[in-house]
Design an enzyme around this catalytic site. Structure first.
Site, PDB file in Angstrom:
ATOM      1  N   SER A  83       0.972  -1.030   0.256  1.00  0.00           N
ATOM      2  CA  SER A  83      -0.176   0.096   0.297  1.00  0.00           C
ATOM      3  C   SER A  83       0.723   1.396  -0.283  1.00  0.00           C
ATOM      4  O   SER A  83       0.622   2.663   0.552  1.00  0.00           O
ATOM      5  CB  SER A  83      -0.761  -0.032   1.080  1.00  0.00           C
ATOM      6  OG  SER A  83      -0.190  -0.139   2.660  1.00  0.00           O
ATOM      7  N   LEU A 129       6.622   1.138  11.149  1.00  0.00           N
ATOM      8  CA  LEU A 129       4.830   1.550  10.200  1.00  0.00           C
ATOM      9  C   LEU A 129       4.697   0.967   9.100  1.00  0.00           C
ATOM     10  O   LEU A 129       3.654   0.671   9.107  1.00  0.00           O
ATOM     11  CB  LEU A 129       5.372   3.512   9.653  1.00  0.00           C
ATOM     12  CG  LEU A 129       5.361   4.276  10.519  1.00  0.00           C
ATOM     13  CD1 LEU A 129       6.567   4.283  11.898  1.00  0.00           C
ATOM     14  CD2 LEU A 129       5.593   5.753   9.234  1.00  0.00           C
ATOM     15  N   ALA A 130       5.293  -0.037   9.227  1.00  0.00           N
ATOM     16  CA  ALA A 130       5.087  -1.015   8.386  1.00  0.00           C
ATOM     17  C   ALA A 130       3.616  -2.247   8.776  1.00  0.00           C
ATOM     18  O   ALA A 130       4.120  -2.399  10.139  1.00  0.00           O
ATOM     19  CB  ALA A 130       5.590  -2.324   7.608  1.00  0.00           C
ATOM     20  N   TYR A 176      -7.500  -5.628  13.775  1.00  0.00           N
ATOM     21  CA  TYR A 176      -6.542  -4.547  13.370  1.00  0.00           C
ATOM     22  C   TYR A 176      -6.545  -4.437  14.517  1.00  0.00           C
ATOM     23  O   TYR A 176      -4.710  -3.581  15.533  1.00  0.00           O
ATOM     24  CB  TYR A 176      -6.682  -4.070  12.417  1.00  0.00           C
ATOM     25  CG  TYR A 176      -5.860  -2.092  12.102  1.00  0.00           C
ATOM     26  CD1 TYR A 176      -4.257  -2.588  11.671  1.00  0.00           C
ATOM     27  CD2 TYR A 176      -6.257  -1.930  13.096  1.00  0.00           C
ATOM     28  CE1 TYR A 176      -3.910  -1.077  11.568  1.00  0.00           C
ATOM     29  CE2 TYR A 176      -5.242  -0.040  12.771  1.00  0.00           C
ATOM     30  CZ  TYR A 176      -4.651  -0.645  12.420  1.00  0.00           C
ATOM     31  OH  TYR A 176      -3.233   1.362  12.115  1.00  0.00           O
TER      32      TYR A 176
HETATM   33  N1  LIG Z   1      -3.725   6.581   8.719  1.00  0.00           N
HETATM   34  C1  LIG Z   1      -3.677   6.772  10.297  1.00  0.00           C
HETATM   35  O1  LIG Z   1      -4.816   7.206  10.256  1.00  0.00           O
HETATM   36  C2  LIG Z   1      -3.997   5.313  10.979  1.00  0.00           C
HETATM   37  C3  LIG Z   1      -3.683   5.623  12.693  1.00  0.00           C
HETATM   38  C4  LIG Z   1      -3.936   4.857  13.620  1.00  0.00           C
HETATM   39  C5  LIG Z   1      -2.395   3.748  13.313  1.00  0.00           C
HETATM   40  N2  LIG Z   1      -1.763   3.819  12.124  1.00  0.00           N
HETATM   41  C6  LIG Z   1      -0.656   3.354  11.800  1.00  0.00           C
HETATM   42  O2  LIG Z   1       0.631   4.067  11.087  1.00  0.00           O
HETATM   43  C7  LIG Z   1       0.969   3.057  10.433  1.00  0.00           C
HETATM   44  C8  LIG Z   1       1.250   3.820   9.333  1.00  0.00           C
HETATM   45  O3  LIG Z   1      -0.011   4.248   8.161  1.00  0.00           O
HETATM   46  P1  LIG Z   1      -0.400   4.890   7.122  1.00  0.00           P
HETATM   47  O4  LIG Z   1      -1.818   5.306   6.906  1.00  0.00           O
HETATM   48  O5  LIG Z   1       1.214   5.460   6.607  1.00  0.00           O
HETATM   49  O6  LIG Z   1      -0.079   3.374   6.481  1.00  0.00           O
HETATM   50  P2  LIG Z   1       0.538   3.123   4.501  1.00  0.00           P
HETATM   51  O7  LIG Z   1      -0.466   1.502   4.418  1.00  0.00           O
HETATM   52  O8  LIG Z   1       0.249   3.960   4.236  1.00  0.00           O
HETATM   53  O9  LIG Z   1       1.170   3.039   5.218  1.00  0.00           O
HETATM   54  C9  LIG Z   1       2.251   1.146   5.412  1.00  0.00           C
HETATM   55  C10 LIG Z   1       3.341   0.769   4.384  1.00  0.00           C
HETATM   56  O10 LIG Z   1       3.760  -0.362   5.456  1.00  0.00           O
HETATM   57  C11 LIG Z   1       3.600  -1.411   3.754  1.00  0.00           C
HETATM   58  N3  LIG Z   1       3.723  -2.868   3.834  1.00  0.00           N
HETATM   59  C12 LIG Z   1       2.691  -3.295   4.177  1.00  0.00           C
HETATM   60  N4  LIG Z   1       2.886  -4.264   5.139  1.00  0.00           N
HETATM   61  C13 LIG Z   1       3.892  -4.398   5.029  1.00  0.00           C
HETATM   62  C14 LIG Z   1       5.221  -5.738   4.650  1.00  0.00           C
HETATM   63  N5  LIG Z   1       4.554  -7.347   5.041  1.00  0.00           N
HETATM   64  N6  LIG Z   1       6.331  -5.454   4.370  1.00  0.00           N
HETATM   65  C15 LIG Z   1       6.967  -4.095   4.226  1.00  0.00           C
HETATM   66  N7  LIG Z   1       5.799  -3.364   4.525  1.00  0.00           N
HETATM   67  C16 LIG Z   1       4.864  -3.099   4.403  1.00  0.00           C
HETATM   68  C17 LIG Z   1       3.120  -0.925   3.190  1.00  0.00           C
HETATM   69  O11 LIG Z   1       3.549  -1.013   1.519  1.00  0.00           O
HETATM   70  C18 LIG Z   1       2.885   0.830   3.499  1.00  0.00           C
HETATM   71  O12 LIG Z   1       3.791   1.856   2.866  1.00  0.00           O
HETATM   72  C19 LIG Z   1       1.085   1.800  10.230  1.00  0.00           C
HETATM   73  O13 LIG Z   1       1.387   1.042  11.403  1.00  0.00           O
HETATM   74  C20 LIG Z   1      -0.662   2.412  10.826  1.00  0.00           C
HETATM   75  O14 LIG Z   1      -1.624   1.018  11.184  1.00  0.00           O
HETATM   76  C21 LIG Z   1      -2.361   4.678  11.058  1.00  0.00           C
END
Ligand SMILES: NC(=O)c1ccc[n+]([C@@H]2O[C@H](COP(=O)([O-])OP(=O)(O)OC[C@H]3O[C@@H](n4cnc5c(N)ncnc54)[C@H](O)[C@@H]3O)[C@@H](O)[C@H]2O)c1
Length: 331
Positions: A45, A83-84, A154
């Site tokens: 993603s 963050l992944a 999640y």
């Molecule tokens: N966006 C929000 O509102 C929010 C809220 C709470 C927590 N978070 C956490 O913050 C972090 C970043 O969120 P985001 O919004 O940027 O999400 P996002 O999906 O844009 O980023 C996640 C990234 O992780 C990568 N990824 C997924 N699975 C992977 C794997 N197995 N190996 C390597 N890379 C992998 C994806 O390609 C992506 O680039 C995440 O951990 C998410 O759970 C986000």
């Protein structure tokens, strides 16, 4: 309180660094003078075009659960931002084993790797929707009891990551960051993405915005660069080690008001329509208490929702064709 050198001359590893938040964090780390930034991402993603061109940036493509193979050397004294993630609630309801793979096993592998490499600190992306559960009629504090009745896989795996952080704290410094709803430039709409990018895209195309619920539900929306600033503080404030912090604004916004604000910001004729609440979504109100983050980290989220939405819409307009190439059917 802050390490005066910040990320200057630091080695930084960002798992999920090609994602919505990770790519903004990478830009910030490079701006702050990091010596090297290593992004580990499987691009499930994430998007390469979100990343800047910089000789100090190295992109390693692969599954984070194989991190020791992807990064067989390095990591000593590095700041690791983990963050992944398999994102997010609805996706985990539909694909719970994929969620456990990345968010559970992935976090364990990153912590073990960071401990064995003697990393300086690992900053873990947890979620404000995890830990304390739903239907709290007061702002969520970090010290609220842990709920055993979370709503989605999640939320369970984000909480699991916090348990692992606490377990590894004796081997490597950890900081647990509970993100509330992040929004801003860099997030591509999609069936499993957050409400703001999806509604901005729909509004720009004069399509209906669907509220799942009554519209009186609230969330705490934080602009991505304010959240990234909180992450950098978590990496650099000495006293943050071993602690959890809410990264939100402390302000709750009604979902209906958000929809109206997006229609107004995009100058759209999109109607706002209603559908039943998703069966797992029991959170009628979500608001962070950010006193601990203000006092310990100096967190100061400055971007007001109207300004943050305006710069998000501007980013969407500037990257319309690239985003259009990625957008799948939206709910
Ligand atoms: N966006 C929000 O509102 C929010 C809220 C709470 C927590 N978070 C956490 O913050 C972090 C970043 O969120 P985001 O919004 O940027 O999400 P996002 O999906 O844009 O980023 C996640 C990234 O992780 C990568 N990824 C997924 N699975 C992977 C794997 N197995 N190996 C390597 N890379 C992998 C994806 O390609 C992506 O680039 C995440 O951990 C998410 O759970 C986000």
């Amino acid at each position: 309180m802050t390490d005066p050198t910040g990320l200057l001359n630091r080695d930084v590893v960002v798992t999920g660094g090609a994602g919505a938040i990770g790519s903004r964090l990478v830009q910030r780390a490079l701006r702050d003078g990091a010596r090297q930034v290593v992004v580990v991402d499987d691009f499930s993603s994430g998007y390469e075009w979100l990343l800047p061109h910089d000789g100090r940036l190295r992109v390693v493509r692969g599954d984070v659960t194989t991190l020791p193979m992807l990064l067989p050397t390095g990591g000593e004294n590095a700041i690791v931002f983990h963050l992944a993630a398999f994102f997010a609630n609805q996706n985990s309801v539909d694909h719970p084993t994929d969620d456990l793979h990345t968010n559970g096993l992935g976090t364990l592998v990153v912590l073990k790797w960071a401990a064995e490499r003697a990393a300086r600190r690992i900053v873990y992306a947890s979620a404000g929707c995890s830990i304390a559960g739903h239907n709290l009629d007061e702002p969520i504090r970090e010290d609220m009891p842990v709920s055993l009745n979370l709503d989605t896989p999640y939320q369970i795996t984000k909480a699991l990551g916090e348990f692992y952080c606490n377990y590894y704290q004796s081997q490597v410094e950890t900081v647990r960051c509970r993100f509330f709803n992040s929004y801003g430039p860099g997030e591509i709409p999609g069936p499993y993405r957050n409400v703001i990018p999806n509604w901005v895209w729909l509004a720009l195309h004069q399509q209906p915005l669907t509220i799942t619920g009554t519209g009186d539900e609230t969330r705490d929306f934080i602009f991505v660069d304010d959240l990234v600033d909180g992450l950098v503080r978590c990496a650099t404030v000495v006293q943050a080690s071993g602690e959890a912090f809410n990264l939100g604004t402390g302000i709750q916004t009604r979902v209906r008001d958000l929809a109206e604000a997006i229609v107004a910001t995009t100058d759209s004729s999109s109607p706002i329509v209603y559908a039943p609440r998703r069966p797992w979504d029991h959170s009628l109100r979500r608001q962070a208490n950010i006193e601990k983050a203000r006092v310990t980290l100096g967190l100061d989220p400055r971007v007001r929702l109207t300004d943050g939405l305006a710069s998000t819409v501007e980013w969407f307009r500037a990257h319309r064709d690239r985003i259009a190439a990625e957008v799948k059917a939206l709910p």
